[in-house]
Design a protein around this motif. Structure first.
Motif, PDB file in Angstrom:
ATOM      1  N   LYS A  72      -0.876  -6.065  -4.729  1.00 29.97           N
ATOM      2  CA  LYS A  72      -0.423  -7.134  -3.825  1.00 29.97           C
ATOM      3  C   LYS A  72      -1.280  -7.227  -2.560  1.00 29.97           C
ATOM      4  N   GLY A  73      -2.597  -7.055  -2.747  1.00 33.83           N
ATOM      5  CA  GLY A  73      -3.529  -7.229  -1.639  1.00 33.83           C
ATOM      6  C   GLY A  73      -3.748  -6.005  -0.774  1.00 33.83           C
ATOM      7  N   ILE A  74      -2.983  -4.948  -0.982  1.00 35.26           N
ATOM      8  CA  ILE A  74      -3.131  -3.717  -0.206  1.00 35.26           C
ATOM      9  C   ILE A  74      -3.887  -2.696  -1.046  1.00 35.26           C
ATOM     10  N   LYS A  75      -4.977  -2.146  -0.498  1.00 34.16           N
ATOM     11  CA  LYS A  75      -5.822  -1.203  -1.213  1.00 34.16           C
ATOM     12  C   LYS A  75      -5.651   0.215  -0.658  1.00 34.16           C
ATOM     13  N   LEU A  76      -5.996   1.179  -1.478  1.00 32.40           N
ATOM     14  CA  LEU A  76      -5.954   2.594  -1.103  1.00 32.40           C
ATOM     15  C   LEU A  76      -7.263   3.245  -1.502  1.00 32.40           C
ATOM     16  N   ASN A  77      -7.799   4.086  -0.627  1.00 33.66           N
ATOM     17  CA  ASN A  77      -8.986   4.888  -0.937  1.00 33.66           C
ATOM     18  C   ASN A  77      -8.738   6.290  -0.406  1.00 33.66           C
ATOM     19  N   LEU A  92      -8.214  17.062   2.962  1.00 31.17           N
ATOM     20  CA  LEU A  92      -8.387  15.634   2.729  1.00 31.17           C
ATOM     21  C   LEU A  92      -9.658  15.190   3.441  1.00 31.17           C
ATOM     22  N   LYS A  93     -10.650  14.735   2.675  1.00 28.36           N
ATOM     23  CA  LYS A  93     -11.896  14.280   3.271  1.00 28.36           C
ATOM     24  C   LYS A  93     -11.727  12.890   3.865  1.00 28.36           C
ATOM     25  N   GLN A  94     -11.049  12.001   3.139  1.00 32.59           N
ATOM     26  CA  GLN A  94     -10.807  10.649   3.610  1.00 32.59           C
ATOM     27  C   GLN A  94      -9.565  10.112   2.937  1.00 32.59           C
ATOM     28  N   GLY A  95      -8.952   9.113   3.559  1.00 33.33           N
ATOM     29  CA  GLY A  95      -7.781   8.482   2.977  1.00 33.33           C
ATOM     30  C   GLY A  95      -7.317   7.344   3.870  1.00 33.33           C
ATOM     31  N   VAL A 109      -6.822   1.526   7.789  1.00 30.61           N
ATOM     32  CA  VAL A 109      -5.908   2.324   8.605  1.00 30.61           C
ATOM     33  C   VAL A 109      -5.738   3.689   7.955  1.00 30.61           C
ATOM     34  N   GLY A 110      -6.029   4.755   8.709  1.00 31.44           N
ATOM     35  CA  GLY A 110      -5.883   6.105   8.180  1.00 31.44           C
ATOM     36  C   GLY A 110      -7.078   6.963   8.534  1.00 31.44           C
ATOM     37  N   LEU A 111      -7.386   7.903   7.669  1.00 32.96           N
ATOM     38  CA  LEU A 111      -8.518   8.812   7.882  1.00 32.96           C
ATOM     39  C   LEU A 111      -9.768   8.158   7.305  1.00 32.96           C
ATOM     40  N   ASN A 112     -10.506   7.425   8.153  1.00 30.09           N
ATOM     41  CA  ASN A 112     -11.659   6.671   7.670  1.00 30.09           C
ATOM     42  C   ASN A 112     -12.919   7.077   8.418  1.00 30.09           C
ATOM     43  N   GLN A 113     -14.072   6.621   7.898  1.00 29.93           N
ATOM     44  CA  GLN A 113     -15.365   7.022   8.457  1.00 29.93           C
ATOM     45  C   GLN A 113     -15.615   6.344   9.801  1.00 29.93           C
ATOM     46  N   VAL A 114     -15.975   7.146  10.793  1.00 27.99           N
ATOM     47  CA  VAL A 114     -16.258   6.644  12.135  1.00 27.99           C
ATOM     48  C   VAL A 114     -17.534   5.807  12.092  1.00 27.99           C
ATOM     49  N   PRO A 115     -17.506   4.560  12.607  1.00 27.20           N
ATOM     50  CA  PRO A 115     -18.704   3.714  12.576  1.00 27.20           C
ATOM     51  C   PRO A 115     -19.692   4.107  13.672  1.00 27.20           C
ATOM     52  N   PHE A 116     -20.560   5.047  13.345  1.00 20.16           N
ATOM     53  CA  PHE A 116     -21.553   5.527  14.304  1.00 20.16           C
ATOM     54  C   PHE A 116     -22.811   5.923  13.553  1.00 20.16           C
ATOM     55  N   ASP A 138     -21.206  11.094   8.936  1.00 24.44           N
ATOM     56  CA  ASP A 138     -20.108  11.137   7.975  1.00 24.44           C
ATOM     57  C   ASP A 138     -18.865  11.785   8.577  1.00 24.44           C
ATOM     58  N   ASP A 139     -18.577  11.420   9.818  1.00 23.68           N
ATOM     59  CA  ASP A 139     -17.380  11.909  10.502  1.00 23.68           C
ATOM     60  C   ASP A 139     -16.199  11.031  10.118  1.00 23.68           C
ATOM     61  N   HIS A 140     -15.033  11.639   9.933  1.00 18.04           N
ATOM     62  CA  HIS A 140     -13.813  10.913   9.599  1.00 18.04           C
ATOM     63  C   HIS A 140     -12.713  11.290  10.584  1.00 18.04           C
ATOM     64  N   ASP A 141     -12.069  10.278  11.154  1.00 18.62           N
ATOM     65  CA  ASP A 141     -10.993  10.498  12.118  1.00 18.62           C
ATOM     66  C   ASP A 141      -9.797   9.607  11.783  1.00 18.62           C
ATOM     67  N   MET A 142      -8.661   9.869  12.454  1.00 19.02           N
ATOM     68  CA  MET A 142      -7.423   9.144  12.195  1.00 19.02           C
ATOM     69  C   MET A 142      -7.305   7.937  13.114  1.00 19.02           C
ATOM     70  N   GLY A 143      -7.333   6.738  12.515  1.00 16.07           N
ATOM     71  CA  GLY A 143      -7.215   5.551  13.340  1.00 16.07           C
ATOM     72  C   GLY A 143      -7.289   4.272  12.545  1.00 16.07           C
ATOM     73  N   ILE A 144      -7.722   3.216  13.220  1.00 19.30           N
ATOM     74  CA  ILE A 144      -7.788   1.883  12.637  1.00 19.30           C
ATOM     75  C   ILE A 144      -9.182   1.302  12.877  1.00 19.30           C
ATOM     76  N   LYS A 145      -9.763   0.662  11.844  1.00 15.98           N
ATOM     77  CA  LYS A 145     -11.134   0.150  11.919  1.00 15.98           C
ATOM     78  C   LYS A 145     -11.196  -1.256  11.332  1.00 15.98           C
ATOM     79  N   TYR A 146     -11.906  -2.138  12.030  1.00 17.95           N
ATOM     80  CA  TYR A 146     -12.142  -3.498  11.550  1.00 17.95           C
ATOM     81  C   TYR A 146     -13.621  -3.650  11.218  1.00 17.95           C
ATOM     82  N   ILE A 147     -13.917  -4.240  10.058  1.00 19.00           N
ATOM     83  CA  ILE A 147     -15.291  -4.426   9.586  1.00 19.00           C
ATOM     84  C   ILE A 147     -15.523  -5.907   9.310  1.00 19.00           C
ATOM     85  N   ARG A 148     -16.625  -6.429   9.827  1.00 19.68           N
ATOM     86  CA  ARG A 148     -17.022  -7.812   9.585  1.00 19.68           C
ATOM     87  C   ARG A 148     -18.483  -7.833   9.146  1.00 19.68           C
ATOM     88  N   ASP A 149     -18.750  -8.346   7.924  1.00 18.25           N
ATOM     89  CA  ASP A 149     -20.093  -8.352   7.360  1.00 18.25           C
ATOM     90  C   ASP A 149     -20.398  -9.745   6.825  1.00 18.25           C
TER      91      ASP A 149
END
Length: 382
Positions: A72-77, A92-95, A109-116, A138-149
């Protein structure tokens, strides 16, 4: 009797509709893909006399499970890793949860790769580059990230409440984690990141970008927040039609902890894989990497990629000796197997020399030497 005839007539009318329904694919069909890897490692380190006598060591590296799902449009990685207990055990490496606003924009939203810096990796080898060991690859932290490409332009903005916190209390952060974060008596919190990449030509092969990072650092003794910030400029050449890959990056960082009076240290602790070491409060890191892929048409091997990655760590603290790292090697592809053969050379690098705790601060006492670790990593990916 007429009631029975009416019922049979209704069933006869509705039956074609019922028969056709399964042939129509639901609009929001669930998706689940499970994969993973099993890896073993051989290494021979020049500074370990007992290992030289044995001819090196060969043993377990990692077993991991990867999960991708959508409904229903919601993805998990997610990716869960299990190392030997001496390297942190399970983690947990990422999630993260993901929603795509369009083909060009998404939120995680969650444990994702820091954009740096250069992503996904600022390296081609199994050891990463110098930036990984200071917490900027390849650092991963707990938070929220927006990507526009949009093709020519790509930008990411993120807010991280914390690093990979495993204990929700005032206890020291655990080093049982995949990516390096500040640990000991300080805890990362309230971090902001922004990264912008411009692709310079129609082939989208040349990527020029810059990254900014700023955040707080909570001290468990003073119960006050210090500050930290970092910036980087980076360039990468990568193309599906070219065998070459080039990575260039220059970055600086500053960390200002709120230590107790009379305890103003010029370093912080960082940890991952079950152990901490000390890192200078400020410095610059310069990295360069080049790789060349050679396709092969053999029964066993499909390609080999040869590479060299170099990193220089300039510590901006008086009395701290600088660090170097260089990895020369090749990646062999054989179906689902990926085999890294690396000769990793280190100068004041904790993973590539006898000094662990202070390699990234004062360095080895006395004359520092270059050390080498020859490493072969066998990985089966499924």
């Amino acid at each position: 009797m007429h009631r029975i005839l009416l019922l049979l007539f209704a069933v006869a009318i509705s039956f074609p509709c019922l028969a056709q329904f399964p042939a129509e694919k639901p609009a929001d069909e669930p998706y689940l893909d499970i994969g993973g890897a099993l890896r073993f490692n051989y290494n021979l380190s020049t500074w370990k006399e007992d290992q030289l006598e044995r001819g090196g060591d060969f043993g377990f590296d990692i077993f991991r499970i990867n999960v991708e799902a959508a409904y229903k449009g919601i993805k998990l990685n997610a990716e869960y890793r299990h190392y030997a207990e001496g390297f942190g055990g399970g983690m947990l490496k990422q999630g993260w949860f993901q929603y795509d606003f369009s083909e060009a924009s998404q939120i995680q939203v969650g444990l994702n790769q820091v954009p740096f810096g250069i992503q996904q990796y600022n390296s081609n080898n199994w050891f990463f580059n110098m930036t990984y060991y200071i917490g900027f690859e390849d650092d991963h932290d707990m938070g929220i990230k927006y990507i526009r490409d949009t093709g020519r332009w790509k930008w990411q903005a993120a807010y991280y409440k914390s690093a990979e916190d495993l204990v929700f209390s005032s206890a020291e952060p655990s080093p049982d984690r995949y990516s390096y974060d500040i640990t000991g008596r300080n805890k990362e919190n309230n971090q902001f990141d922004f990264k912008l990449v411009r692709r310079l030509d129609d082939s989208l092969a040349h990527e020029l970008g810059f990254s900014l990072q700023g955040g707080l650092l909570y001290n468990l003794d003073t119960e006050e927040n210090g500050t930290r910030y970092a910036g980087a400029v980076h360039y990468e050449y990568k193309s599906a039609t070219s065998p070459w890959n080039i990575k260039l990056q220059a970055m600086l960082y500053r960390i200002n902890p709120e230590y107790a009076a009379g305890n103003d240290l010029n370093f912080v602790e960082m940890g991952a894989y079950g152990a901490n070491y000390n890192v200078a409060n400020k410095g610059e890191i310069y990295t360069a990497g080049v790789a060349y892929n050679i396709p092969l048409e053999t029964r066993l091997l499909q390609s080999v990629s040869v590479y060299n990655n170099y990193g220089y760590y300039n510590k901006r603290v008086s009395g701290f000796e600088n660090s170097h790292m260089n990895v020369l090697g090749a990646l062999w592809t054989a179906g689902p197997m990926y085999i890294y053969t690396d000769a990793a050379f280190g100068y004041n690098q904790p993973w590539l020399g006898p000094e662990w705790t202070s390699a990234f601060t004062t360095g080895t006492e006395g004359d520092t030497d270059w050390h080498m670790r020859f490493n072969i990593n066998f990985g089966y990916y499924f």
